[in-house]
Design a protein around this motif. Structure first.
Motif, short mmCIF file in Angstrom:
data_model
loop_
_atom_site.label_atom_id
_atom_site.label_comp_id
_atom_site.label_asym_id
_atom_site.label_seq_id
_atom_site.Cartn_x
_atom_site.Cartn_y
_atom_site.Cartn_z
N LEU A 11 2.54 -16.73 -13.79
CA LEU A 11 1.41 -17.62 -13.51
C LEU A 11 1.66 -18.42 -12.23
CD1 LEU A 11 -1.30 -18.90 -14.25
CD2 LEU A 11 -0.04 -20.51 -15.70
N ILE A 12 2.84 -18.97 -12.09
CA ILE A 12 3.18 -19.74 -10.90
C ILE A 12 3.09 -18.85 -9.66
CG2 ILE A 12 5.05 -20.95 -9.70
CD1 ILE A 12 5.98 -21.90 -12.54
N GLU A 13 3.67 -17.67 -9.75
CA GLU A 13 3.67 -16.73 -8.63
C GLU A 13 2.24 -16.38 -8.18
OE1 GLU A 13 5.40 -12.20 -7.83
OE2 GLU A 13 5.14 -12.91 -9.88
N LEU A 14 1.39 -16.04 -9.13
CA LEU A 14 0.02 -15.66 -8.80
C LEU A 14 -0.81 -16.84 -8.30
CD1 LEU A 14 -0.60 -13.22 -11.79
CD2 LEU A 14 -0.18 -12.60 -9.39
N ARG A 15 -0.58 -18.00 -8.89
CA ARG A 15 -1.31 -19.20 -8.42
C ARG A 15 -0.92 -19.53 -7.00
NH1 ARG A 15 0.12 -24.16 -7.81
NH2 ARG A 15 1.97 -24.08 -9.12
N CYS A 55 -7.36 -15.19 -15.51
CA CYS A 55 -7.39 -13.90 -14.82
C CYS A 55 -8.61 -13.79 -13.92
CB CYS A 55 -7.34 -12.76 -15.82
SG CYS A 55 -5.75 -12.59 -16.64
N ASP A 56 -9.77 -14.21 -14.42
CA ASP A 56 -10.98 -14.19 -13.60
C ASP A 56 -10.79 -15.05 -12.36
OD1 ASP A 56 -12.36 -12.48 -15.28
OD2 ASP A 56 -13.48 -14.09 -16.28
N TYR A 57 -10.23 -16.23 -12.54
CA TYR A 57 -10.01 -17.13 -11.42
C TYR A 57 -9.07 -16.51 -10.38
CZ TYR A 57 -8.65 -21.22 -8.74
OH TYR A 57 -8.40 -22.09 -7.71
N LEU A 58 -8.03 -15.82 -10.86
CA LEU A 58 -7.07 -15.17 -9.97
C LEU A 58 -7.59 -13.85 -9.42
CD1 LEU A 58 -3.83 -15.86 -12.04
CD2 LEU A 58 -4.53 -17.01 -9.92
N GLU A 59 -8.75 -13.43 -9.91
CA GLU A 59 -9.39 -12.17 -9.49
C GLU A 59 -8.51 -10.95 -9.78
OE1 GLU A 59 -11.77 -12.55 -5.74
OE2 GLU A 59 -10.67 -14.46 -5.62
N ILE A 60 -7.95 -10.95 -10.98
CA ILE A 60 -7.13 -9.83 -11.44
C ILE A 60 -7.48 -9.53 -12.89
CG2 ILE A 60 -5.20 -10.33 -9.87
CD1 ILE A 60 -3.72 -11.55 -12.29
N SER A 74 -3.78 -8.87 -6.49
CA SER A 74 -5.06 -9.03 -5.80
C SER A 74 -5.05 -8.28 -4.48
CB SER A 74 -5.41 -10.51 -5.61
OG SER A 74 -4.45 -11.15 -4.82
N LYS A 75 -3.92 -8.24 -3.78
CA LYS A 75 -3.80 -7.46 -2.54
C LYS A 75 -3.85 -5.97 -2.85
CE LYS A 75 -3.19 -10.60 0.67
NZ LYS A 75 -4.10 -10.80 1.76
N SER A 76 -3.20 -5.54 -3.93
CA SER A 76 -3.24 -4.14 -4.33
C SER A 76 -4.67 -3.72 -4.64
CB SER A 76 -2.35 -3.90 -5.55
OG SER A 76 -1.01 -4.16 -5.24
N GLN A 77 -5.41 -4.57 -5.34
CA GLN A 77 -6.80 -4.28 -5.66
C GLN A 77 -7.64 -4.21 -4.40
OE1 GLN A 77 -8.00 -3.37 -8.60
NE2 GLN A 77 -10.02 -3.12 -7.72
N GLU A 78 -7.39 -5.09 -3.45
CA GLU A 78 -8.13 -5.08 -2.19
C GLU A 78 -7.90 -3.75 -1.45
OE1 GLU A 78 -8.46 -7.64 1.99
OE2 GLU A 78 -7.10 -8.33 0.40
N LEU A 79 -6.64 -3.31 -1.40
CA LEU A 79 -6.32 -2.04 -0.76
C LEU A 79 -7.00 -0.88 -1.48
CD1 LEU A 79 -4.76 -0.44 1.37
CD2 LEU A 79 -2.79 -0.46 -0.18
N PHE A 80 -6.97 -0.90 -2.80
CA PHE A 80 -7.62 0.15 -3.59
C PHE A 80 -9.11 0.21 -3.28
CE2 PHE A 80 -9.78 1.54 -7.49
CZ PHE A 80 -9.26 2.82 -7.59
N GLU A 81 -9.77 -0.93 -3.23
CA GLU A 81 -11.20 -0.97 -2.94
C GLU A 81 -11.49 -0.42 -1.54
OE1 GLU A 81 -13.77 -1.61 -4.99
OE2 GLU A 81 -12.27 -1.79 -6.57
N LEU A 82 -10.65 -0.77 -0.57
CA LEU A 82 -10.84 -0.25 0.79
C LEU A 82 -10.62 1.25 0.85
CD1 LEU A 82 -9.05 -3.07 2.81
CD2 LEU A 82 -11.48 -2.51 2.87
N ALA A 83 -9.68 1.75 0.07
CA ALA A 83 -9.36 3.17 0.09
C ALA A 83 -10.49 4.02 -0.50
CB ALA A 83 -8.06 3.42 -0.68
N LYS A 84 -11.33 3.44 -1.32
CA LYS A 84 -12.41 4.20 -1.96
C LYS A 84 -13.33 4.87 -0.95
CE LYS A 84 -12.88 1.80 -6.37
NZ LYS A 84 -13.78 0.96 -7.18
N GLY A 85 -13.52 4.27 0.20
CA GLY A 85 -14.45 4.81 1.18
C GLY A 85 -13.81 5.72 2.22
N LEU A 86 -12.54 6.02 2.06
CA LEU A 86 -11.85 6.83 3.06
C LEU A 86 -11.98 8.33 2.77
CD1 LEU A 86 -8.53 4.80 3.44
CD2 LEU A 86 -10.61 4.65 4.84
N SER A 87 -11.89 9.11 3.84
CA SER A 87 -11.91 10.56 3.69
C SER A 87 -10.57 11.03 3.14
CB SER A 87 -12.16 11.22 5.04
OG SER A 87 -11.02 11.04 5.88
#
Length: 104
Positions: A11-15, A55-60, A74-87
């Motif tokens: 919790l501390i780490e993610l906050r 979890c909602d607040y931390l966006e995970i 949250s960074k991993s999720q951001e990368l995953f979302e960006l990768a969705k549109g790649l060839s």
């Protein structure tokens, strides 16, 4: 089984990754100003409902919260979302880059 100390550490780490104070997080999830501080000091643990708010607040997802092998979900999720549109070729390049970075 997750130990209380592991939960608190995560919790501390993610906050801190989100860059917010325990007080601001407490108020943002509809709790008293010292609520998150009490969890981080081992005084209380959140109810399941409040855990979902956290979890909602931390966006995970709750799964991401307990995935201790992912230091910044949250960074991993951001990368995953960006990768969705790649060839397919772009994904291969991204995978090769990630493999190279992991070796270093």
């Amino acid at each position: 089984m997750v130990e209380k100390e592991d939960f608190i550490k995560r919790l501390i780490e993610l906050r801190m990754q989100k860059g917010v104070s325990a007080r601001d997080m407490s108020l943002s999830i509809g709790q008293s100003a010292g609520y998150i501080n009490n969890i981080e000091n081992g005084v209380n643990l959140p109810s399941m409902t409040v855990f979902f708010y956290i979890c909602d607040y931390l966006e995970i997802s709750p799964k991401d919260f307990f995935d201790f092998s992912t230091p910044n979900p949250s960074k991993s999720q951001e990368l995953f979302e960006l990768a969705k549109g790649l060839s397919e070729h772009q994904l291969d390049l991204l995978i090769a880059l990630a493999q190279e970075l992991k070796r270093k």
